[in-house]
Design a protein around this motif. Structure first.
Motif, PDB file in Angstrom:
ATOM      1  N   UNK A 381      -8.182   1.559 -13.203  1.00 15.51           N
ATOM      2  CA  UNK A 381      -7.090   1.157 -12.314  1.00 15.51           C
ATOM      3  C   UNK A 381      -7.363   1.583 -10.878  1.00 15.51           C
ATOM      4  N   UNK A 382      -8.033   2.715 -10.685  1.00 18.13           N
ATOM      5  CA  UNK A 382      -8.323   3.206  -9.334  1.00 18.13           C
ATOM      6  C   UNK A 382      -9.191   2.218  -8.569  1.00 18.13           C
ATOM      7  N   UNK A 383     -10.163   1.651  -9.253  1.00 24.74           N
ATOM      8  CA  UNK A 383     -11.030   0.670  -8.589  1.00 24.74           C
ATOM      9  C   UNK A 383     -10.229  -0.554  -8.159  1.00 24.74           C
ATOM     10  N   UNK A 384      -9.360  -1.039  -9.045  1.00 21.82           N
ATOM     11  CA  UNK A 384      -8.556  -2.213  -8.693  1.00 21.82           C
ATOM     12  C   UNK A 384      -7.556  -1.914  -7.583  1.00 21.82           C
ATOM     13  N   UNK A 385      -6.945  -0.736  -7.630  1.00 21.79           N
ATOM     14  CA  UNK A 385      -5.956  -0.387  -6.612  1.00 21.79           C
ATOM     15  C   UNK A 385      -6.608  -0.261  -5.242  1.00 21.79           C
ATOM     16  N   UNK A 386      -7.801   0.326  -5.170  1.00 24.29           N
ATOM     17  CA  UNK A 386      -8.491   0.458  -3.889  1.00 24.29           C
ATOM     18  C   UNK A 386      -8.784  -0.896  -3.265  1.00 24.29           C
ATOM     19  N   UNK A 387      -9.247  -1.822  -4.094  1.00 30.56           N
ATOM     20  CA  UNK A 387      -9.551  -3.174  -3.588  1.00 30.56           C
ATOM     21  C   UNK A 387      -8.275  -3.873  -3.114  1.00 30.56           C
ATOM     22  N   UNK A 388      -7.210  -3.775  -3.905  1.00 31.88           N
ATOM     23  CA  UNK A 388      -5.962  -4.460  -3.563  1.00 31.88           C
ATOM     24  C   UNK A 388      -5.366  -3.911  -2.263  1.00 31.88           C
ATOM     25  N   UNK A 389      -5.350  -2.598  -2.101  1.00 33.76           N
ATOM     26  CA  UNK A 389      -4.791  -2.015  -0.875  1.00 33.76           C
ATOM     27  C   UNK A 389      -5.649  -2.389   0.328  1.00 33.76           C
ATOM     28  N   UNK A 390      -6.949  -2.370   0.161  1.00 31.81           N
ATOM     29  CA  UNK A 390      -7.838  -2.731   1.274  1.00 31.81           C
ATOM     30  C   UNK A 390      -7.586  -4.164   1.725  1.00 31.81           C
ATOM     31  N   UNK A 391      -7.370  -5.073   0.785  1.00 29.31           N
ATOM     32  CA  UNK A 391      -7.065  -6.464   1.140  1.00 29.31           C
ATOM     33  C   UNK A 391      -5.746  -6.545   1.906  1.00 29.31           C
ATOM     34  N   UNK A 392      -4.738  -5.787   1.460  1.00 28.17           N
ATOM     35  CA  UNK A 392      -3.458  -5.784   2.163  1.00 28.17           C
ATOM     36  C   UNK A 392      -3.601  -5.211   3.571  1.00 28.17           C
ATOM     37  N   UNK A 393      -4.393  -4.173   3.710  1.00 30.88           N
ATOM     38  CA  UNK A 393      -4.591  -3.567   5.030  1.00 30.88           C
ATOM     39  C   UNK A 393      -5.271  -4.551   5.981  1.00 30.88           C
ATOM     40  N   UNK A 394      -6.138  -5.374   5.442  1.00 33.83           N
ATOM     41  CA  UNK A 394      -6.784  -6.393   6.270  1.00 33.83           C
ATOM     42  C   UNK A 394      -5.749  -7.338   6.859  1.00 33.83           C
ATOM     43  N   UNK A 395      -4.751  -7.686   6.058  1.00 30.96           N
ATOM     44  CA  UNK A 395      -3.679  -8.547   6.547  1.00 30.96           C
ATOM     45  C   UNK A 395      -2.706  -7.832   7.451  1.00 30.96           C
ATOM     46  N   UNK A 396      -2.760  -6.499   7.500  1.00 30.48           N
ATOM     47  CA  UNK A 396      -1.882  -5.705   8.365  1.00 30.48           C
ATOM     48  C   UNK A 396      -2.623  -5.257   9.619  1.00 30.48           C
ATOM     49  N   UNK A 397      -3.501  -6.124  10.115  1.00 28.50           N
ATOM     50  CA  UNK A 397      -4.239  -5.893  11.372  1.00 28.50           C
ATOM     51  C   UNK A 397      -5.170  -4.695  11.277  1.00 28.50           C
ATOM     52  N   UNK A 454       2.039  -4.109  -3.337  1.00 26.72           N
ATOM     53  CA  UNK A 454       1.253  -4.224  -4.570  1.00 26.72           C
ATOM     54  C   UNK A 454       2.060  -3.762  -5.775  1.00 26.72           C
ATOM     55  N   UNK A 455       2.769  -2.645  -5.625  1.00 28.26           N
ATOM     56  CA  UNK A 455       3.524  -2.096  -6.752  1.00 28.26           C
ATOM     57  C   UNK A 455       4.744  -2.938  -7.098  1.00 28.26           C
ATOM     58  N   UNK A 457       4.807  -5.848  -7.931  1.00 28.24           N
ATOM     59  CA  UNK A 457       4.477  -6.699  -9.069  1.00 28.24           C
ATOM     60  C   UNK A 457       4.472  -5.916 -10.385  1.00 28.24           C
ATOM     61  N   UNK A 458       4.128  -4.620 -10.301  1.00 28.71           N
ATOM     62  CA  UNK A 458       3.995  -3.828 -11.524  1.00 28.71           C
ATOM     63  C   UNK A 458       5.221  -2.976 -11.821  1.00 28.71           C
ATOM     64  N   UNK A 459       5.978  -2.605 -10.799  1.00 31.97           N
ATOM     65  CA  UNK A 459       7.144  -1.734 -10.993  1.00 31.97           C
ATOM     66  C   UNK A 459       8.292  -2.254 -10.122  1.00 31.97           C
ATOM     67  N   UNK A 460       8.849  -3.423 -10.467  1.00 31.72           N
ATOM     68  CA  UNK A 460       9.844  -4.044  -9.595  1.00 31.72           C
ATOM     69  C   UNK A 460      11.170  -3.277  -9.566  1.00 31.72           C
ATOM     70  N   UNK A 461      11.740  -3.171  -8.359  1.00 32.05           N
ATOM     71  CA  UNK A 461      13.085  -2.638  -8.152  1.00 32.05           C
ATOM     72  C   UNK A 461      13.864  -3.715  -7.401  1.00 32.05           C
ATOM     73  N   UNK A 462      15.087  -4.038  -7.820  1.00 29.66           N
ATOM     74  CA  UNK A 462      15.822  -5.157  -7.211  1.00 29.66           C
ATOM     75  C   UNK A 462      16.006  -5.034  -5.706  1.00 29.66           C
ATOM     76  N   UNK A 463      16.264  -3.829  -5.201  1.00 29.34           N
ATOM     77  CA  UNK A 463      16.545  -3.643  -3.777  1.00 29.34           C
ATOM     78  C   UNK A 463      15.664  -2.542  -3.209  1.00 29.34           C
ATOM     79  N   UNK A 464      14.993  -2.836  -2.097  1.00 29.97           N
ATOM     80  CA  UNK A 464      14.146  -1.868  -1.404  1.00 29.97           C
ATOM     81  C   UNK A 464      14.721  -1.612  -0.019  1.00 29.97           C
ATOM     82  N   UNK A 465      14.858  -0.346   0.335  1.00 25.05           N
ATOM     83  CA  UNK A 465      15.375   0.039   1.645  1.00 25.05           C
ATOM     84  C   UNK A 465      14.274   0.790   2.387  1.00 25.05           C
TER      85      UNK A 465
END
Length: 574
Positions: A381-397, A454-455, A457-465
């Motif tokens: 899971x660590x390998x997948x999480x690192x790749x997923x976060x890196x992709x998101x960071x790319x989209x966050x400038x 990313x989370x 999708x895996x641990x949904x909470x109805x409302x995020x503040x």
């Protein structure tokens, strides 16, 4: 999701209501207007700690109410079990805080402990603020994040591991106590055996000491007892045969009855008295007979007195050792029962040590196996999480930033035998370093947001503040954060307290906390903005001026960019 939040008497807010819809809601306002009180109020609804100093000056209590719609049946059932009910298919959650510090909670209209709000609301709302960003730097939070992302392959064996680990600790503690106290246990067992042997030789009987005390009293005062009984007997019945002038009780009573019987036929009352004199004669005769028997039974055997005195001395010594200072031999007998049970327990300690040692071995083998399973799942899971976060960071400038999640073996603990560390590199060629050493405040904010996306999708909470999660960010990065929050709002209700116009522009709805002229918040402190008012608020956030042409043009450009994103279909990830 939350459909409404109402806050009264909290901080600078006197009375404010925020109506909510699905999607992305932005809350803005000038510094000190009370934006963070919205987050504070939501935190109170979650059962969080509440400071009485937050109660508005001049009012007795602060109150926060939240209405939640489309509540899962499991949560509704919890409310109904405590006497609550839905109101127009919505669940009312409320919290009151008095200026004296007393706190009350309500669920579905029913009063409940504050802890119940934490149990229920935690499945409805999650709050993320700057404090959460810094908590992300803690190893425990990094481990929790990885395990949440990994899901069942880690969480299922981790539950078994936690149970086995707790039992292993209990077994170790008991073994340590048994082995370190072995000398004390042996000494205690020897004392118990000595006492039990001493009492067994004496063979005390229940109540024996009381009986012996009475017998000793009779033997010690036998002469006095015989003299008293003899004298009393002679007074009742003597051997003097003079019937005309008797000197004993029986003779006098006989004479009295004889005289009365001579005249009884003349008066019924006198006849009754004559009968009573006869009855007294019978009683005196019986008493005289018993006194005579008592005199015959009084034992004056000195040898028996010595035996009784010696036996009493022995029993008294046992009572002093094994009973209370002024106790009885019954207490000594009770001590033997307790001590025999304790001795069996002590003698069985060796067998218990063997049992515990065997169980410890089995638990260690189980922990080793489960720890290996958990570690393998974490590394995958660590390998997948690192790749997923890196992709998101790319989209966050941050196109060149990478996050790697390292899993190292360590001493087994309550959460496995792994040490989790998030490492970050902002630029290509830079070595990945621990997140707390490598990331700035703005970079940390974006890492936090990427993880939340990313989370979701895996641990949904109805409302995020989110409470100013965009701190330390500006320019293009702020625009990308706004886009990501809007993207997150496609899966959950998102409420963001922000000071960045680039973020607020991407919201579906925009509310502002207004200050009155005298520095206090009005009763309508939270105001939903229409298009024109929203344009003015974004302009103020950019330039500090509502009527700045340049700021207004920039605000219009931001709103157009956000509108274009909402109308453009998103590409699905492969």
């Amino acid at each position: 999701m939350l459909s409404e939040i109402r806050i009264t008497g909290l901080g600078v807010i006197e009375d404010a209501t925020l109506e909510l819809d699905p999607g992305f809601t932005a809350v803005t306002g000038e510094t000190g207007a009370g934006k963070t009180m919205v987050v504070t109020g939501v935190n109170m609804l979650l059962g969080g700690r509440a400071d009485s100093g937050l109660v508005r000056h001049g009012v007795r209590r602060a109150r926060v109410e939240g209405r939640a719609s489309k509540v899962p049946r499991s949560i509704v059932q919890q409310a109904e079990d405590r006497g609550g009910e839905l109101d127009d298919d919505e669940l009312l959650i409320a919290r009151e805080l008095s200026s004296e510090g007393r706190s009350r909670a309500f669920l579905g209209g029913a009063s409940v402990p504050v802890s119940v709000l934490a149990e229920v609301s935690g499945d409805l709302v999650a709050i993320h603020g700057q404090a959460d960003q810094w908590r992300l730097l803690q190893p425990a939070r990094q481990r929790e994040t990885l395990d949440t992302f990994a899901g069942k392959p880690v969480l299922a064996p981790l539950g078994e591991y936690a149970t086995a680990y707790r039992r292993h600790r209990e077994v170790e503690a008991e073994l340590t106590e048994l082995t370190t106290r072995q000398r004390d246990r042996l000494a205690e067992a020897d004392l118990l055996r000595f006492g039990l042997d001493e009492i067994a030789k004496a063979e005390p009987l229940a109540g024996e000491d009381v009986e012996l005390a009475a017998e000793e009293g009779r033997l010690a005062y036998a002469d006095g007892l015989r003299t008293a009984a003899t004298t009393a007997g002679e007074a009742l019945a003597s051997e003097d045969l003079d019937a005309t002038r008797p000197g004993d009780v029986l003779g006098l009573l006989s004479l009295a009855k004889q005289v009365l019987d001579g005249e009884r036929e003349h008066d019924p009352k006198l006849a009754e008295l004559a009968d009573r004199a006869g009855e007294l004669g019978y009683l005196a005769a019986d008493l005289a007979g018993e006194l005579s028997s008592y005199v015959a039974d009084v034992d004056t055997d000195p040898a028996r007195l010595a035996v009784v005195s010696e036996r009493r001395s022995l029993l008294t010594g046992l009572v002093r050792k094994y009973g209370d200072a002024e106790g009885t031999v019954d207490e000594v007998i009770e001590w033997t029962k307790r001590s025999a049970e304790r001795l069996i327990e002590l003698d069985g300690s060796d067998e218990r040590v063997e049992q515990l040692t065997a169980e410890r071995g089995e638990l260690q083998a189980q922990l080793t196996e489960l720890g290996g399973t958990i570690g393998a799942a974490r590394r995958e899971a660590a390998a997948r999480l690192g790749v997923a976060v890196s992709e998101e960071l790319s989209g966050l400038a941050m196109p060149h930033a990478t996050l790697t999640v390292e899993v190292h073996e360590t001493t087994p603990g309550p959460y496995g035998a792994d040490e989790i560390e998030f490492c970050f590199a902002a630029n290509p060629g830079s070595p990945a370093r621990p997140l707390q050493k490598a990331a700035s405040g703005g970079e940390l904010s974006r890492v936090m947001l990427a993880l939340e996306v990313i989370l979701s999708d895996t641990h949904p909470v109805p409302t995020l503040v989110f409470d100013e999660i965009d701190a330390g960010i500006g320019g293009r990065a702020a625009v990308e954060v706004g886009k990501r929050l809007a993207r997150l709002a496609e899966k959950a209700q998102v409420i963001v307290v922000t000071h960045l116009p680039q973020v607020a522009a991407f919201a579906d709805r925009h509310a502002v906390v207004l200050k009155s002229d005298d520095g206090s918040v009005t009763t309508s402190g939270l105001v939903a903005l229409d298009d024109d008012a929203r344009l003015k608020e974004l302009s103020r956030m950019m330039a500090g001026l509502e009527n700045s042409d340049a700021a207004q043009a920039h605000a219009e450009e931001l709103l157009a960019l956000a509108a274009e994103r909402r109308t453009k279909p998103r590409k699905k990830k492969r």
